[in-house]
Design an enzyme around this catalytic site. Structure first.
Site, PDB file in Angstrom:
ATOM      1  N   ASP A  26       0.811  -1.213   0.000  1.00 31.23           N
ATOM      2  CA  ASP A  26       0.000   0.000   0.000  1.00 31.23           C
ATOM      3  C   ASP A  26       0.844   1.262   0.000  1.00 31.23           C
ATOM      4  O   ASP A  26       0.476   2.264  -0.629  1.00 31.23           O
ATOM      5  CB  ASP A  26      -0.937  -0.006   1.215  1.00 31.23           C
ATOM      6  N   THR A  33       3.804   1.750  -1.416  1.00 30.61           N
ATOM      7  CA  THR A  33       4.332   1.981  -2.765  1.00 30.61           C
ATOM      8  C   THR A  33       3.245   2.522  -3.683  1.00 30.61           C
ATOM      9  O   THR A  33       3.469   3.463  -4.453  1.00 30.61           O
ATOM     10  CB  THR A  33       4.903   0.675  -3.341  1.00 30.61           C
ATOM     11  N   ILE A  34       2.045   1.934  -3.597  1.00 25.05           N
ATOM     12  CA  ILE A  34       0.930   2.421  -4.416  1.00 25.05           C
ATOM     13  C   ILE A  34       0.628   3.875  -4.070  1.00 25.05           C
ATOM     14  O   ILE A  34       0.408   4.716  -4.947  1.00 25.05           O
ATOM     15  CB  ILE A  34      -0.315   1.540  -4.210  1.00 25.05           C
ATOM     16  N   ASN A  35       0.645   4.195  -2.786  1.00 25.48           N
ATOM     17  CA  ASN A  35       0.417   5.567  -2.336  1.00 25.48           C
ATOM     18  C   ASN A  35       1.449   6.512  -2.945  1.00 25.48           C
ATOM     19  O   ASN A  35       1.102   7.579  -3.467  1.00 25.48           O
ATOM     20  CB  ASN A  35       0.486   5.628  -0.805  1.00 25.48           C
ATOM     21  N   THR A  67       3.079  -6.768   2.068  1.00 28.91           N
ATOM     22  CA  THR A  67       2.671  -7.692   3.129  1.00 28.91           C
ATOM     23  C   THR A  67       1.163  -7.813   3.198  1.00 28.91           C
ATOM     24  O   THR A  67       0.612  -8.908   3.199  1.00 28.91           O
ATOM     25  CB  THR A  67       3.201  -7.197   4.491  1.00 28.91           C
ATOM     26  N   LEU A  70     -16.624   3.541  -1.689  1.00 28.30           N
ATOM     27  CA  LEU A  70     -16.426   3.401  -3.131  1.00 28.30           C
ATOM     28  C   LEU A  70     -15.325   4.367  -3.555  1.00 28.30           C
ATOM     29  O   LEU A  70     -15.196   5.453  -2.991  1.00 28.30           O
ATOM     30  CB  LEU A  70     -17.711   3.728  -3.897  1.00 28.30           C
ATOM     31  N   ASP A  97     -16.986   7.754  -6.006  1.00 28.87           N
ATOM     32  CA  ASP A  97     -18.252   8.428  -5.701  1.00 28.87           C
ATOM     33  C   ASP A  97     -18.066   9.833  -5.137  1.00 28.87           C
ATOM     34  O   ASP A  97     -19.042  10.494  -4.775  1.00 28.87           O
ATOM     35  CB  ASP A  97     -19.089   7.594  -4.723  1.00 28.87           C
ATOM     36  N   LEU A 129     -16.906  10.694  -2.318  1.00 30.76           N
ATOM     37  CA  LEU A 129     -17.200  10.746  -0.889  1.00 30.76           C
ATOM     38  C   LEU A 129     -16.220   9.895  -0.085  1.00 30.76           C
ATOM     39  O   LEU A 129     -15.670   8.909  -0.590  1.00 30.76           O
ATOM     40  CB  LEU A 129     -18.630  10.242  -0.610  1.00 30.76           C
ATOM     41  N   GLU A 178       1.725   5.263   5.876  1.00 34.88           N
ATOM     42  CA  GLU A 178       2.653   6.340   6.200  1.00 34.88           C
ATOM     43  C   GLU A 178       2.089   7.175   7.343  1.00 34.88           C
ATOM     44  O   GLU A 178       1.012   7.769   7.207  1.00 34.88           O
ATOM     45  CB  GLU A 178       2.887   7.229   4.980  1.00 34.88           C
TER      46      GLU A 178
END
Length: 299
Positions: free
Chosen positions: A67, A69-71, A95, A215, A218, A220, A271
């Site tokens: 997560d 790295t994606i961030n 992980t 979601l 959306d 929100l 983070e």
């Protein structure tokens, strides 16, 4: 002969030495796809690689890691002008892989890589915190944040996502709520929060579904607050009887403001960010991401 567009694959250094992934990359290259592989060593590498991808006109930037790295890749993409912004692809190598799992990315790396390169790009939201930080999946605060930021790397490597839960049981002595005030559109609450989840996505902490209605397209944010005067009973009731639980407070808004009399820490896709005041704003349709056709987080 028409050439395929260029794809940049940015791999977290911890997950780069992977024979299955290497084989998957070779298969895609044999089929004519043009892949540039970059490996991150330290913070800031992903930003430089995203800028390089934009300069050469890459169609896709694939974030290969967890997560965090994606961030980092998503945040870097959001800083680019829309006309020079590649589409985000996701390769789960971390992980917990909370975001990748919740949006339905295949666990098999060859299928995930194929989706990341040729899947349909869909507009998704991104979330800004205090003007300085972003998250694509979730911000978590309170006891759960202390656990995920303190969980030893060796424990995560040995046990995977369940490491957070195991470490949490070990650290029950640290269990204490954070007093704070939270406001949003048509929402106001103050009190003692054991755990706070603010979700663009639905799960964090290695599979804990904190915001089950969220979601990613959306406009929100989903808010869930876990409260409890007697902390252990509150936790166990929350885990076993989540419906109609007086210890759960839910809200929805395009923004939230959180203030506390003391510093608290929020975990933004892994983070940590510490402050006494947080302003959290959603940015609708901030990125395009290659998602599976049956993605459960699309409205």
């Amino acid at each position: 002969m028409e050439q395929f567009p260029v794809t940049f694959v940015i791999l977290n250094g911890k997950g780069a030495d992977n024979d299955i992934l290497r084989s998957a990359v070779n298969v895609m290259r044999d089929e004519g796809y043009r892949l540039h592989i970059r490996v991150t060593w330290e913070k800031g590498d992903a930003i430089r690689y995203v800028e390089e991808a934009s300069r050469i006109g890459a169609a896709t930037v694939v974030a290969g890691g967890g997560d965090g790295t994606i961030n980092e890749v998503a945040t870097a993409l959001a800083q680019l002008a829309p006309e020079h912004r590649p589409v985000l692809g996701i390769l789960p190598l971390g992980t917990a892989n909370d975001f990748a799992t919740s949006i339905g990315i295949p666990q098999e790396l060859d299928k995930a890589l194929q989706l990341a390169i040729i899947g349909k790009g869909v507009a998704i939201d991104l979330v800004q915190v205090n003007e300085a930080a972003w998250f694509i999946n979730m911000a978590t605060g309170g006891f759960g944040t202390r656990i995920t930021t303190e969980t030893p790397e060796k424990l995560k490597a040995a046990l995977g996502g369940i490491a957070y839960f195991v470490h949490g049981l070990i650290r029950l002595d640290t269990l204490k709520p954070d007093r704070c005030e939270i406001r949003g559109e048509g929402f106001a609450w103050q009190g003692d929060a054991l755990v706070i989840g603010i979700g663009n996505g639905r799960q964090a902490g290695g599979g804990q579904e904190l915001c089950p209605q969220a979601l990613i397209n959306d406009g929100l944010l989903e808010l869930r607050i876990f409260t409890g005067e007697e902390l252990l009973p509150a936790i166990f009731k929350t885990l076993t009887q989540p419906d109609d639980n007086p210890n759960i407070i839910d809200g929805r808004s395009s923004w939230f403001e959180i203030t506390a009399p003391h510093e608290i820490t929020f975990n933004l896709d892994g983070e940590p960010l510490t402050s006494q005041k947080f302003r959290i704003d959603i940015h609708p349709n901030a990125l395009s991401c290659r998602l599976p056709p049956n993605c459960p987080l699309l409205g």
